[in-house]
Motif scaffolding. Structure first.
Motif, short mmCIF file in Angstrom:
data_model
loop_
_atom_site.label_atom_id
_atom_site.label_comp_id
_atom_site.label_asym_id
_atom_site.label_seq_id
_atom_site.Cartn_x
_atom_site.Cartn_y
_atom_site.Cartn_z
N ASN A 133 -1.72 9.73 1.50
CA ASN A 133 -2.54 8.59 1.07
C ASN A 133 -2.53 8.51 -0.45
O ASN A 133 -3.27 9.24 -1.11
CB ASN A 133 -3.97 8.76 1.62
N THR A 138 -3.25 5.73 -2.05
CA THR A 138 -4.10 4.60 -2.47
C THR A 138 -5.32 5.15 -3.20
O THR A 138 -5.55 6.37 -3.21
CB THR A 138 -4.57 3.79 -1.26
N GLN A 152 0.84 -1.19 0.00
CA GLN A 152 0.00 0.00 0.00
C GLN A 152 0.87 1.24 0.00
O GLN A 152 1.85 1.31 0.74
CB GLN A 152 -0.89 0.03 1.26
N THR A 153 0.50 2.20 -0.79
CA THR A 153 1.28 3.44 -0.86
C THR A 153 0.74 4.43 0.15
O THR A 153 0.03 5.37 -0.19
CB THR A 153 1.24 4.01 -2.29
N SER A 165 -8.33 10.12 -0.87
CA SER A 165 -7.44 9.36 -1.76
C SER A 165 -6.56 10.33 -2.56
O SER A 165 -7.02 11.39 -2.96
CB SER A 165 -8.31 8.53 -2.70
#
Lengths: 274, 647
Positions: free
Chosen positions: B518, B520, B499-500, B543
């Protein structure tokens, strides 16, 4: 005015659907609307019939509301239990429909004076026509129509219980077939004993004996057990449920046919010899 | 003149014919059975840990005609007295040409060693071969340490208090699925063994490390293997040279004196990108550590199986020291109880019964319409369209309502707990799936190969349940889950993802600044920061966006401290009681348990913060489902953000 006269005096609609409308109209008048309701075994629009249907609607409304699921849906899932709503409503409908059809068949809705207990007099169309061409068709239609006002209760209780369509149809078939059998039993009793007290008690007794003995000895042919079987499969899989339904249906069809044959024999005695 | 055969002779003849026919039939049937030979082995050196996934292999030898069939392993659990017997079936399609021998690998979850495994080879529904495999002498309660090397047994962990079981294992026994290492604590691997591992085994090993595994790899004179491309996927090691030493001062702390050897002791000079040296000797890393996902690889620059090292007195202490670098086995910080999660899943189901008030009103309307309809009919007014219309519409309306109110036969609810440590890109995921069924059917779930197992739920009635079948084919998995009407079942699985999500925590004693990035494709909603026993609401982290949270540390007191007697009120304040929809209901139902677990199980640290947030995943991203199955999904992220010291 005889039925034939009425048919001939029917007002026609213009256009190419004249013939089909005439046929439909005569069909409705023959079996449902009826020109001489006093000669019908169970006139569909008689005050007493309507009162019975209204009573049934109010009773089923109360039953459906009382037995609506009180807990949240997840509570039932947690316990692997289905709500009993559909089971209760369909059992009530089974009882009500069977009783109503039984007394219809026994002539307790005949509009003429009930004090005339002379069983030798022919008072209804059902007694005076070929049973397979008239009486049986009428019984089949009436049985179906008498269930229609109770459809909303079945649908709402089935929605709460998440019954699939095939099981609803199965339930309705169970109710319909038993109601038809009760109607035929009632009519047989009527043909043998008329509207007398003997017939009155006999038909009720015979239905009770059938229900009691089938419940204890052979529950595949018991309609209440069959309805319960639809509910029971939610908790413990009844591996023979489909087989027992086939047995039940076969039994109902065979018994109905046998009774129809017997009725036809009885009716034939009254038909004019050609 | 021929005399007829006498009756006694006739009787004897018939008797002998019958015996002959029976003998031939028995021989033929025995011969048919003897056509297929079956050999099974479990775990590592025939040892497995209960309540863990374990590899199981079956070798079939076909001495007869071609067979197209199914190989099934039936795992039983539960207790006949408690009436909670359950079966899980693992199966694969088999194709066995005539006179051939093939090995089939399974990974099984074995809840108990009481019931033997049942192995069936079926063809067209007919059982060609059936065997049982007793588990009684193969199980262990300890987690295992696998040691693979050229030499046989080598006991590395001699401390009596050790809770793991060291096992000397052959390379063929390493599993081809990553979760086959479920019962394995760590793997100690000599470089020479690497050449014996096939591609699926190396991939499984790499994925296990990514998911939190611990590999201790040792290099020796066979260091050329590290140049192999398939090994580089596991760990990239560049060997710069080979050194011969007779003394290692760095090992003094383990035995009180330096490691000395009369014969030359070989060490590799290596460069491993992304690694940290843990122990060096003259700037040559003797032990290097590399983080790989949630797991860790330790590289020893010497052969641990050399007789010089094995004879060294500090050996046991050295290995105990290595164990300290093992990644945390329990990935979750909050450690929510499984029972609470399952309870929240079921109580948050979005399906509801129809409102009784509406039904009451409908019945009033219907009753009145029916009343007027019958009245009009009795009065001869059969063609009153309005009343007939209302009456008919009520009937038709109830049928239409039924179609709308009727739910899908099967519904799924899924909760994923994502645990992230510090700056690691890898996120450990544990997933619970609740399957609700309103009819008797079979639910199918198709996914890539994952360790799905059926949980033994304490909520279900003690009914004999149909077996849960897990079928593997072409790197895909298909679950067959028979369901009953108004029933529920729970499945659990785990995996890891990349996950980034990045974060920085910095502070100068007075101010604290948290920057969360974030990248994602999901919003992180209803975010909470837990810092110094205080809960701070941070709202949504959208996001592809960044969120900055700053506050003065002396103002931390304005936030309510989490205590045992305030958990209920804090949970109510965080989530409204009249939440609707699965996403909100689940948060509301679980919030109190989260706060309770936070207070009980998590020790807040001064130099780190715990972020808790909620994610609404898209349908279908975590696996292919049957079409028409309603799916509710929610994920919770728990992320321990550690600070980077300010300059």
């Amino acid at each position: 005015m005889t039925l034939k006269d009425r048919q001939e005096n029917t007002t026609y609609h213009s256009g190419k659907h004249r013939l089909s409308y005439r046929k439909l109209n005569s069909f409705l008048e023959c079996f449902l609307i009826e020109a001489e309701p006093q000669k019908s075994l169970a006139y569909l629009f008689a005050p007493s019939m309507n009162a019975s249907l209204m009573g049934g609607i109010w009773i089923l409304s109360a039953v459906t509301l009382i037995f609506l699921p009180q807990k949240e849906l997840h509570t039932y899932l947690f316990k692997n239990e289905a709500p009993v709503n559909f089971l209760i409503v369909s059992q009530f409908l089974l009882f009500g429909s069977a009783y109503l059809n039984m007394i219809c068949g026994h002539g307790e809705f005949i509009l003429e004076d009930k004090r005339s207990f002379n069983k030798n007099s022919i008072s209804t169309w059902e007694e005076s026509k070929n049973f397979f061409k008239y009486g049986l068709i009428k019984f089949l239609l009436h049985g179906f129509i008498l269930l229609i006002p109770f459809l909303p209760f079945i649908m709402i209780s089935a929605a709460s219980t998440q019954m699939p369509w095939n099981e609803i149809v199965r339930g309705m078939t169970i109710i319909y077939s038993f109601s038809l059998l009760c109607r035929l039993l009632g009519f047989t009793t009527y043909l043998v004993w008329g509207q007398g007290l003997i017939g009155y008690y006999f038909v009720r007794l015979i239905v009770l004996i059938f229900l009691g003995s089938s419940f204890y000895f052979f529950d595949s042919i018991n309609p209440f057990s069959q309805i319960y079987g639809l509910y029971q499969s939610s908790n413990e899989p009844v591996t023979t449920s489909k087989d027992s339904y086939t047995v039940y249906l076969s039994f109902m069809v065979i018994m109905s046919l046998l009774l129809s044959l017997f009725i036809q024999l009885l009716v034939q005695r009254n038909l004019p010899q050609e | 003149m021929l005399h007829p055969i006498q009756p006694p002779l006739m009787g004897h003849l018939k008797k002998h014919c019958l015996i002959f026919i029976i003998t031939i039939t028995t021989a033929l049937s025995s011969a048919a059975e003897a056509v297929i030979l079956m050999e099974s082995s479990i775990g590592f050196s025939d040892t497995f840990q209960v309540r863990k996934w374990t590899p199981f292999s079956v070798t079939l030898e076909n001495r007869g005609k071609l067979i197209y069939g199914t190989l099934q392993i039936v795992v039983r659990s539960g207790n006949e007295y408690k009436k909670n017997l359950a079966e899980s079936v693992y199966q694969q399609k088999v194709e066995l040409p005539a006179n051939s021998r093939k090995k089939y690998q399974f990974t099984l979850f074995i809840p108990s060693s009481v019931h033997p495994l049942k192995i069936n080879l079926l063809e067209n529904g007919k059982n060609l071969r059936e065997e049982t495999f007793s588990l009684k002498h193969h199980f262990t309660e300890k987690s295992m340490v696998l040691i693979l090397g050229e030499k046989g047994n080598s006991y590395l962990f001699k401390q009596p208090a050790d809770f793991s079981k060291p096992l000397s294992v052959r390379s063929q026994e390493l599993p081809e699925s990553w979760f086959g290492y479920d019962g394995v604590d760590s793997v100690v691997l000599q470089d020479s063994v690497l050449k014996n591992l096939n591609k699926p085994q190396l991939e499984a090993l790499a994925q296990w490390i990514q998911n939190g595994g611990f590999l201790i790899l040792s290099g020796g004179i066979n260091y050329s293997i590290f140049a192999d491309e398939k090994i580089k996927n596991l760990v990239s090691i560049e060997v710069l040279g080979l050194k011969r030493v007779s003394r290692l001062d760095a090992l003094q702390e383990f035995s009180g004196h330096a490691f000395e050897s009369k014969s030359p002791f070989l060490i590799l000079e290596t460069r491993i990108p992304g690694s940290q040296p843990l122990l060096t000797e003259n700037e040559i890393p003797l032990v290097a550590e590399k983080t790989s996902g949630a797991g860790r690889i330790l590289f020893l620059s010497f052969d641990f199986q050399s007789s010089l090292f094995q004879g060294w007195s500090g050996n046991a202490y050295f290995w105990d020291w290595l164990k300290k670098f093992q990644p945390p086995q329990e990935p979750s910080f909050i450690k929510l109880k499984e029972r609470d999660i399952l309870h929240a899943l079921v109580t948050s189901i979005s399906a509801e019964f129809p409102a009784s008030s509406l039904i009451f009103l409908f019945f009033i309307l219907y009753g009145l319409a029916a009343r007027f309809f019958f009245m009009k009919i009795q009065n001869g007014q059969r063609q009153n369209i309005l009343i007939s219309g209302v009456f008919g519409s009520c009937i038709l309306g109830s049928i239409i309502y039924f179609n709308f109110a009727h739910l899908n036969e099967v519904q799924h609810s899924r909760f994923t707990l994502l645990s992230k440590h510090g700056q690691s890109r890898s996120v450990h995921a544990q997933q619970w799936v609740a399957v609700y069924s309103f009819s008797e059917t079979t639910d199918y779930i198709e996914t890539e190969i994952q360790p799905f197992r059926l949980l033994e739920s304490g909520y279900s009635k003690d009914l004999k349940s149909e077996p849960f079948v897990l079928e593997e084919e072409n790197q895909q998995q298909r679950l067959h889950l028979p369901t009953r009407r108004w029933s529920h079942q729970f499945l659990k699985t785990k995996s890891s993802h990349q996950q980034t999500l990045d974060a920085l925590v910095s502070g100068d004693g007075e101010n604290l600044k948290i920057v969360i990035e974030n990248q994602t494709s999901f919003d992180i909603k209803n975010g909470l920061i837990y810092y110094l026993k205080r809960l701070i609401r941070i709202g949504t982290i959208p996001s592809k966006k960044r969120k900055i949270i700053e506050f003065k540390t002396n103002q931390i007191n304005q936030y309510e401290i989490l205590k045992a007697d305030t958990i209920g009120t804090m949970a109510s304040a965080l989530m409204p009681q009249n939440a609707h929809g699965f996403f909100n209901k689940f948060q509301r139902n679980l919030m109190e348990r989260i706060l309770d677990s936070l207070w009980t199980n998590y020790s807040p640290k001064k130099d780190s913060v715990l972020l808790i947030g909620w994610i609404k995943p898209d349908s279908g991203k975590t696996g292919k489902e049957m079409s028409g199955v309603h799916l509710d999904q929610i994920a919770m992220l728990e992320w321990e953000i550690r600070p980077i010291p300010s300059p």
